[in-house]
Structures are given as structure tokens and as C-alpha cells.
Scaffold this active site. Structure first.
Site, PDB file in Angstrom:
ATOM      1  N   HIS A  36       0.878  -1.180   0.000  1.00 39.57           N
ATOM      2  CA  HIS A  36       0.000   0.000   0.000  1.00 39.57           C
ATOM      3  C   HIS A  36       0.913   1.228   0.000  1.00 39.57           C
ATOM      4  O   HIS A  36       2.035   1.178   0.517  1.00 39.57           O
ATOM      5  CB  HIS A  36      -0.826  -0.049   1.287  1.00 39.57           C
TER       6      HIS A  36
ATOM      7  N   ASP B 293       3.637  -4.484   7.689  1.00 42.53           N
ATOM      8  CA  ASP B 293       2.342  -3.812   7.606  1.00 42.53           C
ATOM      9  C   ASP B 293       1.262  -4.884   7.775  1.00 42.53           C
ATOM     10  O   ASP B 293       1.022  -5.675   6.863  1.00 42.53           O
ATOM     11  CB  ASP B 293       2.225  -3.112   6.248  1.00 42.53           C
TER      12      ASP B 293
ATOM     13  N   GLN C 184      -4.003  -5.586   6.875  1.00 40.50           N
ATOM     14  CA  GLN C 184      -5.000  -6.523   6.345  1.00 40.50           C
ATOM     15  C   GLN C 184      -4.939  -7.878   7.029  1.00 40.50           C
ATOM     16  O   GLN C 184      -5.652  -8.800   6.628  1.00 40.50           O
ATOM     17  CB  GLN C 184      -4.790  -6.724   4.830  1.00 40.50           C
TER      18      GLN C 184
ATOM     19  N   LYS D 290      -9.940  -1.478  10.408  1.00 36.92           N
ATOM     20  CA  LYS D 290      -9.951  -2.672   9.555  1.00 36.92           C
ATOM     21  C   LYS D 290     -10.115  -3.940  10.389  1.00 36.92           C
ATOM     22  O   LYS D 290     -10.003  -5.050   9.878  1.00 36.92           O
ATOM     23  CB  LYS D 290      -8.655  -2.746   8.752  1.00 36.92           C
TER      24      LYS D 290
ATOM     25  N   CYS E 135      -4.746   2.321  -3.640  1.00 38.51           N
ATOM     26  CA  CYS E 135      -3.503   2.876  -3.053  1.00 38.51           C
ATOM     27  C   CYS E 135      -2.335   1.932  -3.249  1.00 38.51           C
ATOM     28  O   CYS E 135      -1.490   1.795  -2.353  1.00 38.51           O
ATOM     29  CB  CYS E 135      -3.678   3.203  -1.572  1.00 38.51           C
TER      30      CYS E 135
HETATM   31  N1  PMP Z   1      -1.621  -0.808   4.551  1.00 36.76           N
HETATM   32  C1  PMP Z   1      -2.534  -1.625   4.020  1.00 36.76           C
HETATM   33  C2  PMP Z   1      -2.135  -3.008   3.592  1.00 36.76           C
HETATM   34  C3  PMP Z   1      -3.841  -1.175   3.872  1.00 36.76           C
HETATM   35  O1  PMP Z   1      -4.755  -1.975   3.340  1.00 36.76           O
HETATM   36  C4  PMP Z   1      -4.185   0.124   4.295  1.00 36.76           C
HETATM   37  C5  PMP Z   1      -5.593   0.674   4.146  1.00 36.76           C
HETATM   38  N2  PMP Z   1      -6.196   0.374   2.934  1.00 36.76           N
HETATM   39  C6  PMP Z   1      -3.194   0.927   4.875  1.00 36.76           C
HETATM   40  C7  PMP Z   1      -1.921   0.426   4.981  1.00 36.76           C
HETATM   41  C8  PMP Z   1      -3.484   2.303   5.371  1.00 36.76           C
HETATM   42  O2  PMP Z   1      -4.299   2.221   6.489  1.00 36.76           O
HETATM   43  P1  PMP Z   1      -4.926   3.535   7.170  1.00 36.76           P
HETATM   44  O3  PMP Z   1      -5.594   4.279   6.050  1.00 36.76           O
HETATM   45  O4  PMP Z   1      -5.887   2.996   8.157  1.00 36.76           O
HETATM   46  O5  PMP Z   1      -3.810   4.294   7.774  1.00 36.76           O
END
Ligand code: PMP
Length: 420
Positions: A137, A214, A217, A240, A378
Site C-alpha cells: 500500500h 504492515d 490486512q 480494519k 492505493c
Molecule cells: N496498509 C494496508 C495493507 C492497507 O490496506 C491500508 C488501508 N487500505 C493501509 C496500509 C493504510 O491504512 P490507514 O488508512 O488505516 O492508515
């Protein structure tokens, strides 16, 4: 949790479970809502809302600074939430947990903290190397681009194969004595791919790099305990994992967290301050400047308890069955390519359809009350690498049903008929 039976989620159990998520019981555009956008944000169950409401109604006060009863209760609630979340991720005695506003905030804290001068020596030096996978991401890529730029370091990319899978031997070929950081996702949000992160982290740690995972997910799913991973920093978001928006966590090895420059200077993170100098508090407060989202932390810990009570193994069995059902049905539609088709370990199914733009598919699905996400998720570099452009992504949580998957499949088939 009694409502989830051993074999997974039976129809009656699922109905009881869904009743705990009132937001699901609505119609959208005249049809029952099928909320299939859980990789973006999950919904909150009543016990999480109740925990936050209880805090706000009874215990709300600022933490740490007060001798009065409410302040002490609020401080206890915050500390209790921290301890609960440490247990949830399997942190050990050598770990500490810092509350953040989400994964993005946590990863920025790490990338900034290793690359900026301040209270501790800068970790990343000119000529050092940072390795980031292309599955990431943007939140686990762009902060590293900036860190590399700030420090005069090189950013190296661990590229997946043509099917979007990361290979440990490719990482081995990139690691050098100059590698300071290796950052990788535990599950790619754009494809649902689950990389062999245990092996990748161990390889990078073996080469002397700091390791960043990270887990946005993944943390709501079965994962190894943090203490069993070669992981210095792990980040995730509350929203999430059935918790509140604007909450998140950076958890990691205390020794690694101590090497981070704080991102926010001010109240709560200092030990002693004169007009011209300051010394800083111990972890975790050192990295938690300012008044935190205390009700959010309480809600996040309640979400972790909810997931534990439901059973991550059972949740995963249910969610991967929904994913397999959806992936097989979508792949059977003409001109549809399912990304990471074999990835069984996640609840994410992402697909591209010839002759139909994802935005149009998403709009036609919404007309039928089916919520999916469309676009680059993203993760533009990954989708560019796979040569597929934007996709349509459905993502499942414990409260979704096979009937909703059937509606998705019928809805996509209808959209393709109308659009082609
Ligand atoms: N990393 C991953 C793998 C994500 O899926 C996301 C959110 N789509 C993020 C980071 C960013 O998370 P947040 O917007 O809650 O900071």
C-alpha cells in the site's frame, strides 16, 4: 463466542452475529446492503460501540496528568487497552505498543523516526539501503521514498513475479551489509496475496536490517505471535479490525522503538522541560505526544476481544470460503481476470474485466446495494507491474454471507452485459 460454531458459521449463527452489526440491517438503493468493502473499513459490532460509549459516559477525562478519580479511571482504561492489544498480537516482554491514528501514522512514525535528526542518532545514513516490496500500500512505500530522499539512501524494490508473488531468493539477492530497513506487507490489499513474510523478515533480520511489517490486512486474521516473528515494527489500523476509525497501533521491539525520533514533540512525551531544552519520557509515552484517542483505544481493545472470542481460525475458515466462492464465480465470467487467484488466506478478491471499467462496475453494483471498492487501492505500482490497471475489489468479513457472494456474482455478470 457462542454464536460461532466449531465448523465455521452456520446460517443461524450468522444471523445472530449480523444482529450485532446494526449498520448491516439497512437497504441501499432499494436493496438489502451487501457490504463487501471490508479491506477498506470493517463495521463495528455493538460490544465495541458499548465499550466506547461506556468510557465516554462514565470515565472520560484526560489521562496521566490527573490525580482525580476520572483521570485515573481513564488512565487505567488506556493502559488496560494497551495490555489487551499486546496480548492480542502476541507481544512478549521485549515489546512495547504505541497508539497511533492508524497504519499510515504508524508507518510514518517509523520511516520518519529512522531518518530524521533529533533526540537520538539518525539510523539511516547516506549510502544505506532500504528495501520495500512492490506489494505495498502507498502507506508502506511513500514514507520510505521520503526517508531515502532525506538521508541520501537508496530505495530498492523487491518485485513480485508475474503472478504477484514475492520470492525469498529475490530478497536474498537484494540484501547487502548496507541494508538498514526491509518493509513488507503481511497481505497485499490490492490483490489479497499473502507473501511468505515470516521467511522474508527472517532473511532481512539475518542480514542485519530492521524489519517492518504492515499488518493492516492481517491482524484480524490468524497470524503468528509477534514474538515468533523477526519483526522490529508492526503496524495496523483499528477500523480494519472491527474497531474505530482514527485508531491504530505501532508495536515492536522496545530496542527498535527506542531508536525512533519522535514525530510529535509536546505534552505527555517529555520528562523535564526548561525554556531551551527538553528530555524525553520513556516508551511508550515518548512516541505518543499529545492527548490520545482514549475512547478509540478502548474500542480497539474491545474489537480485539470480540475477534478473539469469535476465533481467528473460525473467522478465517468462513472468510476464505467466501473468497474461494467469489474467485471461482468471477473467474468463470468471460474476460474476467482474478488477481492472486490462488491466494486462499485472505478475504480479498480483486478482478479486472475486459471492456468494463471498474468504476462503472462499482456504480452498477451500488445500484443493487452491493458495496465494493474500485480503482488502484492505493497500490498503483503493483497494479502497473501486473499490467492490469484499476480493478474491482470485493473483500469479506466474518459477517458476510454466501448469499451476498451470489448477489455479487450476479451483479457483476449483469454489469458486464450492460457495459459491453
Ligand atoms: N496498509 C494496508 C495493507 C492497507 O490496506 C491500508 C488501508 N487500505 C493501509 C496500509 C493504510 O491504512 P490507514 O488508512 O488505516 O492508515
Amino acid at each position: 463466542m457462542a454464536v460461532i460454531d466449531r465448523a465455521g458459521l452456520g446460517a443461524a449463527a450468522l444471523a445472530d452475529l449480523r444482529a450485532m452489526f446494526p449498520v448491516l440491517a439497512q437497504t441501499v438503493n432499494g436493496a438489502p446492503l451487501a457490504y463487501l468493502d471490508n479491506a477498506a473499513t470493517t463495521q463495528m459490532p455493538l460490544p465495541v460501540l458499548d465499550a466506547m460509549r461506556h468510557f465516554e459516559l462514565h470515565d472520560r477525562a484526560n489521562i496521566h496528568r490527573g490525580v482525580h478519580t476520572l483521570s485515573q479511571r481513564a488512565t487505567d482504561a488506556f493502559d488496560h487497552a494497551r495490555q489487551g492489544l499486546k496480548r492480542f498480537v502476541g507481544a512478549g516482554a521485549a515489546h512495547e505498543l504505541v497508539f497511533t491514528s492508524g497504519t499510515t501514522d504508524a508507518l510514518n512514525l517509523v520511516a520518519h523516526g529512522l531518518s530524521t535528526p533529533g533526540a537520538a542518532p539518525v539510523v539511516i545514513q547516506p549510502g544505506d539501503e532500504i528495501i520495500v516490496s512492490l506489494l505495498e500500500h502507498h502507506a508502506n512505500l511513500v514514507p520510505w521514498q521520503q526517508a531515502a530522499r532525506r538521508c541520501g539512501a537508496r530505495l530498492l524494490i523487491l518485485r513480485p513475479d508475474a503472478r504477484g508473488r514475492l520470492q525469498p531468493e529475490d530478497l536474498a539477492g537484494l540484501l547487502t551489509p548496507r541494508t538498514r530497513v526491509f518493509a513488507v506487507t503481511a497481505c497485499a490489499n490490492a490483490t489479497g496475496e499473502r507473501p511468505p513474510y515470516e521467511t522474508l523478515l527472517a532473511l532481512a533480520a539475518g542480514a542485519g536490517a530492521l524489519t517492518v511489517l504492515d499488518a493492516a490486512q492481517s491482524v484480524a486474521h490468524a497470524m503468528p505471535d509477534l514474538s515468533a516473528l523477526d519483526c522490529d515494527f508492526m503496524a495496523f489500523s483499528g477500523h480494519k479490525m472491527l474497531g474505530p476509525m482514527g485508531t491504530g497501533v505501532l508495536v515492536g521491539r522496545r530496542a527498535a522503538l527506542e531508536r525512533l525520533q519522535p514525530l510529535r514533540y509536546g505534552g505527555d512525551m517529555v520528562a523535564r522541560v526548561s525554556a531551551t531544552e527538553a528530555s524525553f519520557a520513556e516508551l511508550p509515552m515518548r512516541l505518543e505526544g499529545g492527548t490520545p484517542h482514549v475512547a478509540g483505544a478502548v474500542g480497539l481493545a474491545a474489537a480485539a476481544s470480540f475477534i478473539e472470542a469469535a476465533g481467528r481460525g473460525r473467522i478465517d475458515a468462513h472468510v476464505s470460503a467466501l473468497r474461494s466462492h467469489a474467485a471461482a464465480g468471477l473467474a468463470a465470467l468471460p474476460g474476467v481476470t482474478v488477481l492472486a487467484a490462488g491466494a486462499g488466506a485472505s478475504g480479498i478478491v480483486s478482478f479486472a474485466a475486459e471492456g468494463a471499467h471498474p468504476h462503472d462496475i462499482g456504480t452498477l453494483l451500488d445500484e443493487q446495494g452491493i458495496a465494493v471498492r474500485t480503482g488502484h487501492h492505493c497500490a498503483q505500482p503493483l497494479l502497473d507491474h501486473l499490467g492490469l490497471g484499476p480493478t474491482t475489489r470485493a473483500s469479506f468479513a466474518l459477517y458476510n454471507t454466501h448469499e451476498e457472494v451470489e448477489r455479487l456474482l450476479a451483479g457483476v455478470a449483469r454489469a458486464l452485459r450492460l457495459l459491453r
